[in-house]
Design an enzyme around this catalytic site. Sequence first.
Site, short mmCIF file in Angstrom:
data_model
loop_
_atom_site.label_atom_id
_atom_site.label_comp_id
_atom_site.label_asym_id
_atom_site.label_seq_id
_atom_site.Cartn_x
_atom_site.Cartn_y
_atom_site.Cartn_z
N ARG A 84 0.83 -1.20 0.00
CA ARG A 84 0.00 0.00 0.00
C ARG A 84 0.86 1.25 0.00
NH1 ARG A 84 -4.56 2.25 3.09
NH2 ARG A 84 -4.60 4.38 2.32
N ARG A 93 -5.57 2.05 -4.19
CA ARG A 93 -4.77 1.33 -3.20
C ARG A 93 -4.87 -0.18 -3.41
NH1 ARG A 93 -7.62 3.97 1.14
NH2 ARG A 93 -7.00 5.77 -0.04
N ASP A 96 -6.84 -1.55 1.66
CA ASP A 96 -7.15 -0.60 2.72
C ASP A 96 -7.90 -1.38 3.80
OD1 ASP A 96 -7.59 1.81 4.07
OD2 ASP A 96 -9.43 2.23 2.96
N ASP A 98 -9.84 -0.77 7.36
CA ASP A 98 -10.35 0.21 8.32
C ASP A 98 -11.08 -0.51 9.45
OD1 ASP A 98 -9.46 2.45 6.92
OD2 ASP A 98 -11.33 2.68 5.82
N1 ATP Z 1 -10.95 3.38 12.48
C1 ATP Z 1 -9.77 3.47 11.84
N2 ATP Z 1 -9.32 2.44 11.09
C2 ATP Z 1 -8.14 2.53 10.43
N3 ATP Z 1 -7.33 3.61 10.47
C3 ATP Z 1 -7.73 4.65 11.22
C4 ATP Z 1 -8.97 4.63 11.93
N4 ATP Z 1 -9.10 5.81 12.58
C5 ATP Z 1 -8.01 6.54 12.31
N5 ATP Z 1 -7.18 5.85 11.49
C6 ATP Z 1 -5.90 6.38 11.02
O1 ATP Z 1 -6.02 6.65 9.64
C7 ATP Z 1 -4.78 6.38 9.04
C8 ATP Z 1 -4.99 5.74 7.70
O2 ATP Z 1 -5.56 6.60 6.88
P1 ATP Z 1 -5.78 6.14 5.40
O3 ATP Z 1 -4.77 6.80 4.55
O4 ATP Z 1 -5.88 4.62 5.30
O5 ATP Z 1 -7.22 6.73 5.20
P2 ATP Z 1 -8.17 6.27 4.10
O6 ATP Z 1 -8.50 4.84 4.34
O7 ATP Z 1 -7.56 6.66 2.78
O8 ATP Z 1 -9.42 7.19 4.32
P3 ATP Z 1 -10.71 6.88 5.17
O9 ATP Z 1 -10.30 7.04 6.61
O10 ATP Z 1 -11.68 7.91 4.69
O11 ATP Z 1 -11.14 5.47 4.85
C9 ATP Z 1 -4.08 5.32 9.85
O12 ATP Z 1 -2.71 5.61 9.88
C10 ATP Z 1 -4.75 5.40 11.18
O13 ATP Z 1 -3.86 5.91 12.16
N1 PH2 Z 2 -15.90 2.33 -3.58
C1 PH2 Z 2 -14.93 2.70 -2.74
N2 PH2 Z 2 -14.53 3.99 -2.71
C2 PH2 Z 2 -13.57 4.37 -1.83
C3 PH2 Z 2 -12.97 3.42 -0.96
C4 PH2 Z 2 -13.39 2.08 -1.04
O1 PH2 Z 2 -12.90 1.19 -0.29
N3 PH2 Z 2 -14.37 1.76 -1.92
N4 PH2 Z 2 -12.03 3.83 -0.07
C5 PH2 Z 2 -11.71 5.10 0.02
C6 PH2 Z 2 -10.76 5.54 1.05
O2 PH2 Z 2 -10.86 4.87 2.21
C7 PH2 Z 2 -12.23 6.13 -0.88
N5 PH2 Z 2 -13.20 5.65 -1.79
#
Ligand code: ATP
Ligand code: PH2
Length: 175
Positions: A84, A93, A96, A98
């Site tokens: 990643r 990516r 990912d 979360d």
């Molecule tokens: N619930 C969570 N799960 C995963 N990462 C988290 C969470 N809350 C905060 N973070 C932080 O977010 C950072 C990762 O951000 P990342 O670049 O993956 O965001 P993203 O996945 O692109 O955007 P989004 O948060 O909108 O999905 C990690 O380094 C982590 O510290």
């Molecule tokens: N459909 C879709 N869109 C996204 C996604 C994802 O997992 N699926 N993740 C993002 C950043 O976390 C931004 N946009």
Amino acid sequence: MMNTAFISLGSNIGDRFSYLQDAIEMLSSNKKINMVNYSSVYETDPVGYEDQDRFLNMVIQVDTELSPYELLEICLAAEQELGRKRLIKWGPRTIDLDILLYNQDNIESEKLTVPHPRIQERAFVMIPLLEIKPDITLPAMDMPLRILAEEIPDKKGVQIWKRKNGEDAFALFES
Ligand SMILES: Nc1ncnc2c1ncn2[C@@H]1O[C@H](COP(=O)(O)OP(=O)(O)OP(=O)(O)O)[C@@H](O)[C@H]1O
Ligand SMILES: Nc1nc2c(c(=O)[nH]1)N=C(CO)CN2
């Protein structure tokens, strides 16, 4: 103590399904993480940053003795391992991961926000989450997510790509 967490997975580069499989295998190989359930795999229109390929998304449920911060570290390490790179906010990516929910805990720190703050804006998260836990309620919400999600935005952009078959946590990857 055993805790229950829901984790969302997404990939839109390369062999997307393999990235989902590899991430699940990495999490499962941790002695302190047990896979409990997982959703079907959905193909979804990109949200946020739209000029990129469609994603595969799914949600898994795990039981774990890890703290939320330890679980986050494992997720971040798996993302690293799977190549990643963070180049564009909400951009393409390989994988990912979360953390959507950790028990009914509310966590707000620089590193971690749980429940994940964008669950309710994201059909690609709510649809697979509700598939595996139809009665789920977010902490501090007095209504099941199912009711809050009745008017899910962009539902049409989330289509089943590989349907879950059976209750065996690994059946998805055998067929
Ligand atoms: N619930 C969570 N799960 C995963 N990462 C988290 C969470 N809350 C905060 N973070 C932080 O977010 C950072 C990762 O951000 P990342 O670049 O993956 O965001 P993203 O996945 O692109 O955007 P989004 O948060 O909108 O999905 C990690 O380094 C982590 O510290
Ligand atoms: N459909 C879709 N869109 C996204 C996604 C994802 O997992 N699926 N993740 C993002 C950043 O976390 C931004 N946009």
